[in-house]
Design an enzyme around this catalytic site. Structure first.
Site, mmCIF file in Angstrom:
data_model
loop_
_atom_site.group_PDB
_atom_site.id
_atom_site.type_symbol
_atom_site.label_atom_id
_atom_site.label_comp_id
_atom_site.label_asym_id
_atom_site.label_seq_id
_atom_site.Cartn_x
_atom_site.Cartn_y
_atom_site.Cartn_z
ATOM 1 C CE1 TYR A 143 24.813 37.383 33.375
ATOM 2 C CE2 TYR A 143 25.859 36.402 35.298
ATOM 3 C CZ TYR A 143 25.013 37.348 34.739
ATOM 4 O OH TYR A 143 24.380 38.230 35.567
ATOM 5 C CE LYS A 191 16.637 45.720 21.789
ATOM 6 N NZ LYS A 191 15.643 46.766 22.091
ATOM 7 C CG ASP A 223 13.106 47.534 24.471
ATOM 8 O OD1 ASP A 223 12.504 46.451 24.263
ATOM 9 O OD2 ASP A 223 13.379 48.327 23.554
ATOM 10 C CG ASP A 247 21.789 39.584 36.918
ATOM 11 O OD1 ASP A 247 21.544 39.249 38.090
ATOM 12 O OD2 ASP A 247 22.619 40.448 36.599
ATOM 13 C CG ASP A 251 18.715 42.866 41.215
ATOM 14 O OD1 ASP A 251 18.708 41.640 41.466
ATOM 15 O OD2 ASP A 251 19.575 43.649 41.665
HETATM 16 C C1 IPM Z 1 22.489 36.797 40.779
HETATM 17 C C2 IPM Z 1 23.750 37.578 40.972
HETATM 18 C C3 IPM Z 1 24.870 36.881 40.228
HETATM 19 C C4 IPM Z 1 24.515 36.858 38.750
HETATM 20 C C5 IPM Z 1 26.269 37.469 40.443
HETATM 21 C C6 IPM Z 1 26.616 37.548 41.916
HETATM 22 C C7 IPM Z 1 27.315 36.728 39.681
HETATM 23 O O1 IPM Z 1 23.572 38.896 40.567
HETATM 24 O O2 IPM Z 1 22.457 35.623 41.137
HETATM 25 O O3 IPM Z 1 21.503 37.374 40.290
HETATM 26 O O4 IPM Z 1 24.754 37.848 38.041
HETATM 27 O O5 IPM Z 1 23.988 35.862 38.298
HETATM 28 MG MG MG Z 2 21.574 39.393 40.066
#
Ligand code: IPM
Ligand code: MG
Length: 357
Positions: A143, A191, A223, A247, A251
């Site tokens: 990042y 990884k 993975d 990240d 999700d």
């Molecule tokens: C998160 C989001 C952010 C990230 C984006 C909006 C930059 O997806 O906080 O998980 O990738 O960190």
């Molecule tokens: Mg995110």
């Protein structure tokens, strides 16, 4: 009476409406208990670009630097996603804020609710009783690594993933300390069969963990971890991982709870001898729902609870968590959870307020 200065950054999309619910709940707590909040709003993201040309205006940064904690909504706007050539993007606001406040540890609890077991696309046997925490490194890795950009002719692009010992150690400390308070297991996701950064993570963590003999340490390739999170999520207690893997995996993990709208997060770090904290739902700006009062405010409400814990007000945090539990048990649900029979975002929060004791 204790007064906390809270910077409120609603941001984009559904950010303002979910954050409004959390502020409402915090104000209600302030009415009932010996606590006071001074809320101050700041612009960030697309909302800030539209008004000031900058995703993180200086004024917002100043506000955040002087606050006791930050309550954050969401960031991102499809208008900016359409054009990959844009140099100024909403997300830069959040990334710059994380970096400026040195918020290196992002803590994302993943806990399933009995009243929502049926809502997950996964089998009930898999999601029941899931309770783990992902500690995601937040200010390093791909990042932020330099160099990044384009070759001179523009035909090649590159990002750099880099980590230092110090960056790994400080986030490892957060994860191991958390494990001590929980079930004493840390799974480091990496990884290492491919990446040099992952191999440094392993080296540093193997040394570091010598001080935490009572914590079970395991390493898992990302993975495999992506598969294990949906195959057998109950095996995890604390997952420690680098920025981008964290990240993606969080999700994925949100699916266990039935909705991405349920998950909260705390971003923690130190700057100038002061511990810093920013609290935000893990969901995005969900632009399709913006302004419709249909978003799920749970992620934001639980983030407000995390914020109270950070401020040392754990009993009040528990009150919010219990009220939310009860609200869900009563069958109150927003559209993401119950398409046929749903409460609006603000109705849901009203219910939570009624359940506060
Ligand atoms: C998160 C989001 C952010 C990230 C984006 C909006 C930059 O997806 O906080 O998980 O990738 O960190
Ligand atoms: Mg995110």
């Amino acid at each position: 009476m204790k007064t906390y200065k809270i910077a409120v950054l609603p941001g984009d999309g559904i950010g303002p409406e979910v954050t409004r619910q959390s502020v409402k709940i915090l104000k209600e707590l302030a009415k009932k208990y010996k606590i006071n909040f001074k809320f101050q709003q700041g612009l960030i993201g697309a909302a800030a670009i539209k008004k000031t040309g900058k995703p993180l205006p200086e004024e917002t940064l100043k506000l955040c630097l002087s606050a006791d904690a930050i309550l954050f909504g969401a960031i991102g706007d499809p208008e900016f996603d359409k054009n990959p050539k844009l140099k100024v993007r909403p997300e830069q606001g959040l990334l710059a804020l994380r970096k400026a406040l040195n918020l290196y540890a992002n803590i994302r609890p993943v806990k399933t609710y009995p009243s929502l077991y049926e809502k997950s696309p996964l089998k009930k046997e898999i999601v029941s009783g899931v309770d783990f925490v992902v500690v995601r490194e937040l200010t390093g890795g791909i990042y932020f690594g330099q160099p990044r950009g384009r070759s001179e002719d523009g035909a090649t692009a590159f990002d750099t993933c880099s980590y230092s010992r110090e960056e790994i150690e400080r986030v490892a400390k957060v994860a191991f300390e958390l494990a001590l308070e929980r079930n004493k297991k840390v799974t480091v996701v990496d990884k290492a069969n491919v990446l040099a950064t992952s191999r440094l993570w392993r080296e540093v963590i193997l040394e570091f963990s010598a001080d935490y003999k009572s914590v079970d340490l395991e390493f898992m390739y990302v993975d495999n971890a992506a598969m294990q999170i949906i195959r057998n999520p109950k095996q995890f207690d604390v997952i420690l991982t680098e920025n981008m893997f964290g990240d993606i995996l969080t999700d994925e993990a949100s699916v266990l709870t039935g909705s991405l709208g349920m998950l909260a997060s705390a971003s923690i770090g130190e700057l100038g001898n002061k511990t810093r904290g920013l609290f935000e739902p893990i969901h995005g700006s969900y632009p399709q729902a913006a302004g419709k009062n249909i978003a799920n405010p749970s992620g934001s409400i639980l983030s407000a609870a995390e914020m109270l814990k950070f401020l040392g007000e754990s009993q009040l945090a528990e009150k919010i968590e219990k009220a939310l539990d009860k609200t869900l048990e009563q069958g109150t649900a927003t559209q993401d959870i119950n398409e046929e029979n749903y409460s609006t975002c603000s109705e849901f929060a009203e219910r939570v307020i009624r359940n506060l004791i």
